[in-house]
Design an enzyme around this catalytic site. Structure first.
Site, PDB file in Angstrom:
ATOM      1  N   ARG A 118       1.056  -1.180   0.253  1.00  0.00           N
ATOM      2  CA  ARG A 118       0.128   0.045   0.209  1.00  0.00           C
ATOM      3  C   ARG A 118       0.889   1.153  -0.177  1.00  0.00           C
ATOM      4  NH1 ARG A 118      -3.642  -3.085   3.903  1.00  0.00           N
ATOM      5  NH2 ARG A 118      -4.947  -4.185   2.235  1.00  0.00           N
ATOM      6  N   LYS A 140       3.583  11.255 -11.990  1.00  0.00           N
ATOM      7  CA  LYS A 140       2.928  10.675 -12.691  1.00  0.00           C
ATOM      8  C   LYS A 140       3.296   8.963 -12.477  1.00  0.00           C
ATOM      9  CE  LYS A 140       0.431  13.509 -15.088  1.00  0.00           C
ATOM     10  NZ  LYS A 140       0.496  13.936 -16.711  1.00  0.00           N
ATOM     11  N   GLU A 182      10.488  17.245 -24.823  1.00  0.00           N
ATOM     12  CA  GLU A 182      10.327  17.530 -24.081  1.00  0.00           C
ATOM     13  C   GLU A 182      11.159  18.794 -23.059  1.00  0.00           C
ATOM     14  OE1 GLU A 182       7.388  16.288 -23.350  1.00  0.00           O
ATOM     15  OE2 GLU A 182       7.511  13.573 -22.887  1.00  0.00           O
ATOM     16  N   LYS A 224       8.824  22.720 -15.069  1.00  0.00           N
ATOM     17  CA  LYS A 224       7.452  21.456 -13.916  1.00  0.00           C
ATOM     18  C   LYS A 224       7.411  21.664 -13.016  1.00  0.00           C
ATOM     19  CE  LYS A 224       6.426  17.229 -14.751  1.00  0.00           C
ATOM     20  NZ  LYS A 224       6.417  15.691 -14.849  1.00  0.00           N
ATOM     21  N   GLU A 234      -3.680  17.379 -11.646  1.00  0.00           N
ATOM     22  CA  GLU A 234      -4.404  17.859 -13.022  1.00  0.00           C
ATOM     23  C   GLU A 234      -5.912  18.046 -13.175  1.00  0.00           C
ATOM     24  OE1 GLU A 234      -1.928  15.926 -16.611  1.00  0.00           O
ATOM     25  OE2 GLU A 234      -3.532  15.833 -17.583  1.00  0.00           O
ATOM     26  N   ARG A 238      -1.509  21.594 -15.567  1.00  0.00           N
ATOM     27  CA  ARG A 238      -0.553  20.340 -15.753  1.00  0.00           C
ATOM     28  C   ARG A 238      -1.021  20.149 -16.377  1.00  0.00           C
ATOM     29  NH1 ARG A 238       1.471  15.819 -11.661  1.00  0.00           N
ATOM     30  NH2 ARG A 238       2.953  14.961 -13.498  1.00  0.00           N
ATOM     31  N   ASN A 242       0.879  18.696 -21.439  1.00  0.00           N
ATOM     32  CA  ASN A 242       0.595  16.639 -22.194  1.00  0.00           C
ATOM     33  C   ASN A 242       0.343  17.830 -24.032  1.00  0.00           C
ATOM     34  OD1 ASN A 242       0.938  14.958 -21.113  1.00  0.00           O
ATOM     35  ND2 ASN A 242      -1.127  15.282 -20.254  1.00  0.00           N
ATOM     36  N   HIS A 245       1.031  15.612 -26.701  1.00  0.00           N
ATOM     37  CA  HIS A 245       1.106  14.451 -26.672  1.00  0.00           C
ATOM     38  C   HIS A 245      -0.570  13.365 -26.837  1.00  0.00           C
ATOM     39  CE1 HIS A 245       4.495  15.205 -24.227  1.00  0.00           C
ATOM     40  NE2 HIS A 245       4.058  13.992 -22.970  1.00  0.00           N
ATOM     41  N   HIS A 249       0.835  10.255 -28.615  1.00  0.00           N
ATOM     42  CA  HIS A 249       0.251   9.131 -27.791  1.00  0.00           C
ATOM     43  C   HIS A 249      -0.775   8.097 -28.750  1.00  0.00           C
ATOM     44  CE1 HIS A 249       0.032  10.784 -23.579  1.00  0.00           C
ATOM     45  NE2 HIS A 249       1.677  10.071 -24.000  1.00  0.00           N
ATOM     46  N   HIS A 262       8.886   7.812 -27.080  1.00  0.00           N
ATOM     47  CA  HIS A 262       7.960   8.442 -26.674  1.00  0.00           C
ATOM     48  C   HIS A 262       8.608  10.362 -27.439  1.00  0.00           C
ATOM     49  CE1 HIS A 262       5.124  10.832 -24.193  1.00  0.00           C
ATOM     50  NE2 HIS A 262       6.142  11.297 -23.747  1.00  0.00           N
TER      51      HIS A 262
HETATM   52  P1  NAD Z   1      13.426   4.900 -21.741  1.00  0.00           P
HETATM   53  O1  NAD Z   1      13.039   4.785 -20.283  1.00  0.00           O
HETATM   54  O2  NAD Z   1      12.579   3.402 -22.645  1.00  0.00           O
HETATM   55  O3  NAD Z   1      14.861   4.702 -21.874  1.00  0.00           O
HETATM   56  C1  NAD Z   1      15.206   4.551 -23.141  1.00  0.00           C
HETATM   57  C2  NAD Z   1      16.483   4.266 -23.536  1.00  0.00           C
HETATM   58  O4  NAD Z   1      17.249   4.733 -22.752  1.00  0.00           O
HETATM   59  C3  NAD Z   1      15.887   3.152 -23.370  1.00  0.00           C
HETATM   60  O5  NAD Z   1      16.495   1.775 -24.234  1.00  0.00           O
HETATM   61  C4  NAD Z   1      16.852   2.666 -21.901  1.00  0.00           C
HETATM   62  O6  NAD Z   1      17.589   1.283 -21.210  1.00  0.00           O
HETATM   63  C5  NAD Z   1      18.022   4.256 -22.315  1.00  0.00           C
HETATM   64  N1  NAD Z   1      18.910   4.651 -21.114  1.00  0.00           N
HETATM   65  C6  NAD Z   1      18.525   5.235 -20.081  1.00  0.00           C
HETATM   66  N2  NAD Z   1      19.964   5.271 -19.457  1.00  0.00           N
HETATM   67  C7  NAD Z   1      20.884   5.904 -20.447  1.00  0.00           C
HETATM   68  C8  NAD Z   1      22.479   5.866 -20.011  1.00  0.00           C
HETATM   69  N3  NAD Z   1      22.393   6.790 -19.139  1.00  0.00           N
HETATM   70  N4  NAD Z   1      23.025   5.505 -21.011  1.00  0.00           N
HETATM   71  C9  NAD Z   1      22.371   4.747 -22.392  1.00  0.00           C
HETATM   72  N5  NAD Z   1      21.124   4.373 -22.138  1.00  0.00           N
HETATM   73  C10 NAD Z   1      20.581   5.013 -21.805  1.00  0.00           C
HETATM   74  O7  NAD Z   1      12.490   6.285 -21.987  1.00  0.00           O
HETATM   75  P2  NAD Z   1      12.404   7.919 -21.703  1.00  0.00           P
HETATM   76  O8  NAD Z   1      12.325   8.555 -23.131  1.00  0.00           O
HETATM   77  O9  NAD Z   1      13.177   8.001 -20.885  1.00  0.00           O
HETATM   78  O10 NAD Z   1      11.401   7.554 -20.933  1.00  0.00           O
HETATM   79  C11 NAD Z   1      10.001   7.621 -21.845  1.00  0.00           C
HETATM   80  C12 NAD Z   1       8.796   6.434 -21.253  1.00  0.00           C
HETATM   81  O11 NAD Z   1       8.386   8.423 -19.704  1.00  0.00           O
HETATM   82  C13 NAD Z   1       7.289   6.741 -21.511  1.00  0.00           C
HETATM   83  O12 NAD Z   1       7.505   5.936 -20.997  1.00  0.00           O
HETATM   84  C14 NAD Z   1       6.308   7.792 -21.707  1.00  0.00           C
HETATM   85  O13 NAD Z   1       5.297   7.672 -21.283  1.00  0.00           O
HETATM   86  C15 NAD Z   1       7.049   8.025 -20.047  1.00  0.00           C
HETATM   87  N6  NAD Z   1       6.641  10.118 -19.580  1.00  0.00           N
HETATM   88  C16 NAD Z   1       5.933   9.757 -18.412  1.00  0.00           C
HETATM   89  C17 NAD Z   1       6.049  11.054 -17.927  1.00  0.00           C
HETATM   90  C18 NAD Z   1       5.461  11.254 -16.259  1.00  0.00           C
HETATM   91  O14 NAD Z   1       5.509  12.590 -16.325  1.00  0.00           O
HETATM   92  N7  NAD Z   1       5.729  10.335 -15.875  1.00  0.00           N
HETATM   93  C19 NAD Z   1       6.399  11.630 -18.774  1.00  0.00           C
HETATM   94  C20 NAD Z   1       6.913  12.045 -19.907  1.00  0.00           C
HETATM   95  C21 NAD Z   1       7.109  10.306 -19.993  1.00  0.00           C
HETATM   96  N1  GLY Z   2       4.219  14.772 -18.413  1.00  0.00           N
HETATM   97  C1  GLY Z   2       3.143  15.293 -17.736  1.00  0.00           C
HETATM   98  C2  GLY Z   2       2.987  15.374 -16.508  1.00  0.00           C
HETATM   99  O1  GLY Z   2       3.704  15.043 -15.729  1.00  0.00           O
HETATM  100  O2  GLY Z   2       2.165  15.955 -16.376  1.00  0.00           O
END
Ligand code: NAD
Ligand code: GLY
Length: 363
Positions: A118, A140, A182, A224, A234, A238, A242, A245, A249, A262
């Site tokens: 939890r 998020k 971003e 942010k 949101e 907030r 997006n 997005h 998406h 992404h």
């Molecule tokens: P990811 O986590 O897939 O990382 C991209 C690639 O880089 C992967 O292959 C990873 O293993 C590799 N990698 C990571 N760090 C590395 C490093 N230092 N050196 C070499 N390789 C490395 O992708 P991302 O772009 O970081 O994140 C995308 C995800 O984030 C999506 O799922 C998206 O929906 C999510 N997201 C979430 C929010 C939120 O607010 N929570 C906001 C934006 C995006």
């Molecule tokens: N990436 C959008 C948010 O965090 O709200």
């Protein structure tokens, strides 16, 4: 090292930004309440940084949890691997989960932390540019569903965010560009002067200039943190984070998770949002083209996938968290530096936007 703060009352936390921070366990230790730590990472990041982070946490009982890499693994099955490992190693409620990796790891480890027994503490150690400027801040967390991106999850804030900018040295350039989508977003939605700074510094950023990267990360996290502090759940502003997005998406879901990164999908989606804002008479053609040019200079796609029809877009866009009472709402630009979230647009303008020949528009 620079420190920012996300102000959320008793759930406030710091964002620490600097070089070689993953070796400085003392920065994390003060945010860890018990003896047990689980580091969630993946099989790409583990060989690069897991040992260094584990060594910096000498004195804690550390369980490494190494997941398969990729957006295609951001699902229930992979989440279950985290719970399996936590239970097998008898992690209790005082456990702290540390997410070491990009946004996929951060989102999944955060969701695991939100639901394990939890809720246990967690810390974000983001290692991609995208996760350093966006996903690690704001709480998020979640996973994808085959029918919709990030559809299952929770708002759950970390105890701290530790951004080691040196980790970007190993990041593939395609991933760096994805993060820039971003970064550019913040300029477009709320900081027009930042757009000018990005235009002047985009080549330094792509060349991994540490000074430029730190400045871009600091300004992005600052933007942010302010938005999240004002609207954690949101209810309003907030949603402007997006931009691009909803279109993006739809691209990710339609193409299959992982086919488009992404940030790449967000870039093409941002071009569509710019085009729609232009069609609504809100931004000029010159402003639209200025933003498209910057995305293109960042090494990002500015054209949606060939073969994705307007029907494909509409089908996937209907499954969006901004849909309320069946009404699709979009983030659009009133001007560069000012975003709105609105469902108040003629349907024909959306359909026309989806049917634009983006190859011709971005020539
Ligand atoms: P990811 O986590 O897939 O990382 C991209 C690639 O880089 C992967 O292959 C990873 O293993 C590799 N990698 C990571 N760090 C590395 C490093 N230092 N050196 C070499 N390789 C490395 O992708 P991302 O772009 O970081 O994140 C995308 C995800 O984030 C999506 O799922 C998206 O929906 C999510 N997201 C979430 C929010 C939120 O607010 N929570 C906001 C934006 C995006
Ligand atoms: N990436 C959008 C948010 O965090 O709200």
């Amino acid at each position: 090292m620079q420190t920012l703060q996300v102000d959320l009352g008793e759930r406030s936390y710091p964002i620490l930004i600097g070089e070689q921070l993953i070796d400085r366990g003392e920065l994390l230790a003060c945010h860890i309440r018990g003896k047990q730590v689980a580091i969630v990472t993946n099989d790409t990041v583990a060989p690069l940084y897991l040992e260094r982070l584990s060594n910096s946490l000498a004195g804690f009982q550390v369980t490494p949890i190494v997941l398969p890499d990729g957006e295609a693994h951001k699902n229930w099955q992979t989440l279950q691997l985290i719970f399996d490992a936590l239970l097998a190693a008898r992690h209790d409620r005082n456990t702290t989960i540390i997410a070491l990796g990009g946004g996929v790891i951060g989102d999944m480890a955060g969701f695991a932390a939100a639901s394990y027994q939890r809720g246990v503490d967690f810390i974000q150690v983001p290692t991609t540019l995208l996760s350093q400027v966006d996903s690690s801040v704001g709480g998020k967390t979640g996973i994808n569903h085959p029918l919709g991106k990030n559809m299952i999850g929770a708002f759950y804030q970390p105890q701290a965010v530790l951004i080691d900018t040196s980790t970007l040295a190993t990041l593939p350039s395609r991933e760096l560009s994805a993060g820039l989508a971003e970064v550019i977003k913040y300029g477009l939605i709320c900081d027009e002067p930042f757009l000018g700074w990005l235009e002047d510094n985009i080549d330094r950023l792509r060349a991994l200039d540490q000074g430029a990267l730190t400045e871009a990360i600091r300004r992005s996290c600052d933007a942010k943190a302010k938005v999240v502090g004002a609207d954690e759940r949101e209810a309003g502003i907030r949603a402007t984070l997006n931009l691009g997005h909803t279109f993006g998406h739809a691209i990710e879901t339609h193409q299959g998770y992982g086919a488009w990164l992404h940030g790449e999908a967000v870039s093409a989606g941002t071009v569509m949002a710019l085009e729609m804002s232009n069609r609504l008479g809100w931004i000029s053609t010159l402003e639209r083209d200025r933003a498209v040019h910057l995305l293109s200079r960042a090494g990002l796609p500015v054209v949606p996938p060939a073969g994705m029809s307007s029907e494909d877009f509409l089908k996937h866009m209907a499954v969006d968290k901004k849909v309320l009472n069946g009404q699709l709402r979009l983030v659009l630009l009133k001007r560069l530096g000012e975003a709105v979230v609105t469902g108040d647009f003629p349907r024909e303008v959306l359909e026309a936007t989806l049917n634009v020949n983006y190859d011709a528009l971005t020539q």
